[in-house]
Write a protein that holds these residues in place. Structure first.
Motif, PDB file in Angstrom:
ATOM      1  N   SER A   1       0.808  -1.182  -0.071  1.00  0.00           N
ATOM      2  CA  SER A   1       0.041  -0.054   0.010  1.00  0.00           C
ATOM      3  C   SER A   1       0.968   1.194  -0.046  1.00  0.00           C
ATOM      4  O   SER A   1       0.378   2.316  -0.426  1.00  0.00           O
ATOM      5  CB  SER A   1      -0.999  -0.008   1.140  1.00  0.00           C
ATOM      6  OG  SER A   1      -0.140   0.363   2.282  1.00  0.00           O
ATOM      7  N   ARG A   2       2.096   1.208   0.452  1.00  0.00           N
ATOM      8  CA  ARG A   2       3.199   2.436   0.538  1.00  0.00           C
ATOM      9  C   ARG A   2       3.922   2.352  -0.675  1.00  0.00           C
ATOM     10  O   ARG A   2       4.938   2.985  -0.593  1.00  0.00           O
ATOM     11  CB  ARG A   2       3.692   2.373   1.861  1.00  0.00           C
ATOM     12  CG  ARG A   2       3.036   2.257   3.188  1.00  0.00           C
ATOM     13  CD  ARG A   2       2.150   3.840   3.015  1.00  0.00           C
ATOM     14  NE  ARG A   2       1.660   4.036   4.223  1.00  0.00           N
ATOM     15  CZ  ARG A   2       0.282   4.343   4.329  1.00  0.00           C
ATOM     16  NH1 ARG A   2      -0.225   4.680   3.272  1.00  0.00           N
ATOM     17  NH2 ARG A   2      -0.184   4.478   5.481  1.00  0.00           N
ATOM     18  N   GLN A   3       3.781   1.500  -1.695  1.00  0.00           N
ATOM     19  CA  GLN A   3       4.585   1.387  -3.002  1.00  0.00           C
ATOM     20  C   GLN A   3       6.007   1.144  -2.455  1.00  0.00           C
ATOM     21  O   GLN A   3       6.983   1.520  -3.293  1.00  0.00           O
ATOM     22  CB  GLN A   3       4.455   2.574  -3.656  1.00  0.00           C
ATOM     23  CG  GLN A   3       2.942   3.096  -4.047  1.00  0.00           C
ATOM     24  CD  GLN A   3       2.778   4.336  -4.717  1.00  0.00           C
ATOM     25  OE1 GLN A   3       3.792   4.916  -5.269  1.00  0.00           O
ATOM     26  NE2 GLN A   3       1.681   4.662  -4.730  1.00  0.00           N
TER      27      GLN A   3
ATOM     28  N   ALA B   1      11.858   0.702  -3.602  1.00  0.00           N
ATOM     29  CA  ALA B   1      13.082  -0.330  -3.546  1.00  0.00           C
ATOM     30  C   ALA B   1      13.561  -0.474  -5.009  1.00  0.00           C
ATOM     31  O   ALA B   1      14.887  -0.597  -5.027  1.00  0.00           O
ATOM     32  CB  ALA B   1      12.770  -1.635  -2.982  1.00  0.00           C
ATOM     33  N   ALA B   2      12.810  -0.636  -6.181  1.00  0.00           N
ATOM     34  CA  ALA B   2      13.397  -0.908  -7.389  1.00  0.00           C
ATOM     35  C   ALA B   2      13.980   0.415  -7.788  1.00  0.00           C
ATOM     36  O   ALA B   2      14.972   0.274  -8.564  1.00  0.00           O
ATOM     37  CB  ALA B   2      12.248  -1.395  -8.231  1.00  0.00           C
ATOM     38  N   ALA B   3      13.339   1.447  -7.481  1.00  0.00           N
ATOM     39  CA  ALA B   3      13.782   2.815  -7.900  1.00  0.00           C
ATOM     40  C   ALA B   3      15.321   3.107  -7.241  1.00  0.00           C
ATOM     41  O   ALA B   3      16.181   3.838  -7.728  1.00  0.00           O
ATOM     42  CB  ALA B   3      13.182   3.905  -7.732  1.00  0.00           C
ATOM     43  N   VAL B   4      15.401   2.677  -6.074  1.00  0.00           N
ATOM     44  CA  VAL B   4      16.663   2.739  -5.339  1.00  0.00           C
ATOM     45  C   VAL B   4      17.636   1.948  -5.862  1.00  0.00           C
ATOM     46  O   VAL B   4      18.805   2.253  -5.973  1.00  0.00           O
ATOM     47  CB  VAL B   4      16.427   2.676  -3.579  1.00  0.00           C
ATOM     48  CG1 VAL B   4      17.822   2.651  -2.877  1.00  0.00           C
ATOM     49  CG2 VAL B   4      15.550   3.961  -3.153  1.00  0.00           C
TER      50      VAL B   4
ATOM     51  N   THR C   1      17.920  11.571  -4.416  1.00  0.00           N
ATOM     52  CA  THR C   1      17.263  10.777  -5.174  1.00  0.00           C
ATOM     53  C   THR C   1      16.585   9.735  -4.772  1.00  0.00           C
ATOM     54  O   THR C   1      15.354   9.429  -5.023  1.00  0.00           O
ATOM     55  CB  THR C   1      18.019  10.341  -6.640  1.00  0.00           C
ATOM     56  OG1 THR C   1      18.383  11.459  -7.127  1.00  0.00           O
ATOM     57  CG2 THR C   1      17.010   9.748  -7.607  1.00  0.00           C
ATOM     58  N   ASN C   2      17.577   9.043  -3.990  1.00  0.00           N
ATOM     59  CA  ASN C   2      16.933   7.670  -3.098  1.00  0.00           C
ATOM     60  C   ASN C   2      16.045   8.106  -2.198  1.00  0.00           C
ATOM     61  O   ASN C   2      14.708   7.337  -2.304  1.00  0.00           O
ATOM     62  CB  ASN C   2      18.010   7.009  -2.665  1.00  0.00           C
ATOM     63  CG  ASN C   2      18.918   6.427  -3.377  1.00  0.00           C
ATOM     64  OD1 ASN C   2      18.755   5.916  -4.676  1.00  0.00           O
ATOM     65  ND2 ASN C   2      20.110   5.738  -2.832  1.00  0.00           N
TER      66      ASN C   2
ATOM     67  N   ALA D   1      22.456   2.911   2.595  1.00  0.00           N
ATOM     68  CA  ALA D   1      22.913   1.656   2.665  1.00  0.00           C
ATOM     69  C   ALA D   1      22.983   1.402   1.050  1.00  0.00           C
ATOM     70  O   ALA D   1      24.174   0.893   0.468  1.00  0.00           O
ATOM     71  CB  ALA D   1      22.070   0.552   2.949  1.00  0.00           C
ATOM     72  N   ALA D   2      22.397   1.993   0.088  1.00  0.00           N
ATOM     73  CA  ALA D   2      22.339   1.708  -1.303  1.00  0.00           C
ATOM     74  C   ALA D   2      23.711   2.276  -1.823  1.00  0.00           C
ATOM     75  O   ALA D   2      24.603   2.018  -2.379  1.00  0.00           O
ATOM     76  CB  ALA D   2      21.239   2.313  -1.952  1.00  0.00           C
TER      77      ALA D   2
END
Length: 191
Positions: A10-12, A17-20, A50-51, A91-92
């Motif tokens: 519900s919070r996408q 996570a895919a964008a990060v 951006t993340n 972390a990314a």
């Protein structure tokens, strides 16, 4: 455990996570073998912002009325969500740095990801979840483009770009995290 899966969807969170991960992969691809070093602080800050911006879209649900009337305790969930945004953003970048060039010291990454997450939470409270990205992005743009004033005011305003270990900058970042997290946890996103 089912509530966690439903909350994340519900919070996408999968999309965020895919964008990060995509930003981290792009950073690694562009900097791999480039021999760049600590002079690339601007790139590191842009990646962190951006993340955080990508993850901040999840600070609001699909239905505000449903969220406000749900019979669950929102305060710990909202606070954990903000802290996870900062953790994932930092972390990314640290993972990319482990496999490639050193763009920023780890202490600066931790400090700035915490402050940016707090700004995103504050943005959700003030502007609504769809526009939570505006505060971290705006402050980053100001920090990188405008000349910082001298003294303590400059270290507070330019907390993102000052060296790690600067007391005023560190205090500003942690104050932003604490204030943004507390306000978001209690009030939730603006409707």
């Amino acid at each position: 455990m089912r509530w966690l899966t439903l909350y994340a969807r519900s919070r996408q969170v999968p999309t965020s996570a895919a964008a990060v991960a995509l930003v981290a992969l792009a950073l690694w691809a562009f900097t791999h073998g480039s021999g760049r070093g600590p002079a690339d602080l601007g790139i590191a800050l842009l990646v962190l912002a951006t993340n955080v911006a990508a993850a901040s879209i999840g600070l609001g649900g699909q239905d505000d009325l449903l969220d406000r009337t749900a019979a669950i305790r929102w305060i710990p969930r909202r606070a954990a969500h903000v802290l996870l945004i900062g953790t994932a953003a930092g972390a990314a970048l640290l993972a990319v740095q482990a496999a490639g060039p050193d763009l920023a010291p780890a202490s600066l990454v931790v400090r700035d990801s915490a402050g940016l997450a707090g700004l995103a939470a504050l943005g959700a409270v003030l502007c609504g979840a769809p526009f939570a990205w505006t505060l971290p992005t705006g402050w980053l743009a100001y920090s990188l483009l405008a000349p910082a004033p001298d003294g303590t005011v400059g270290r507070v305003v330019g907390w993102m770009i000052t060296p790690p270990g600067t007391a005023a900058s560190t205090a500003t970042a942690w104050a932003l995290l604490a204030t943004g997290t507390a306000l978001y946890a209690v009030a939730g996103p603006r409707r």
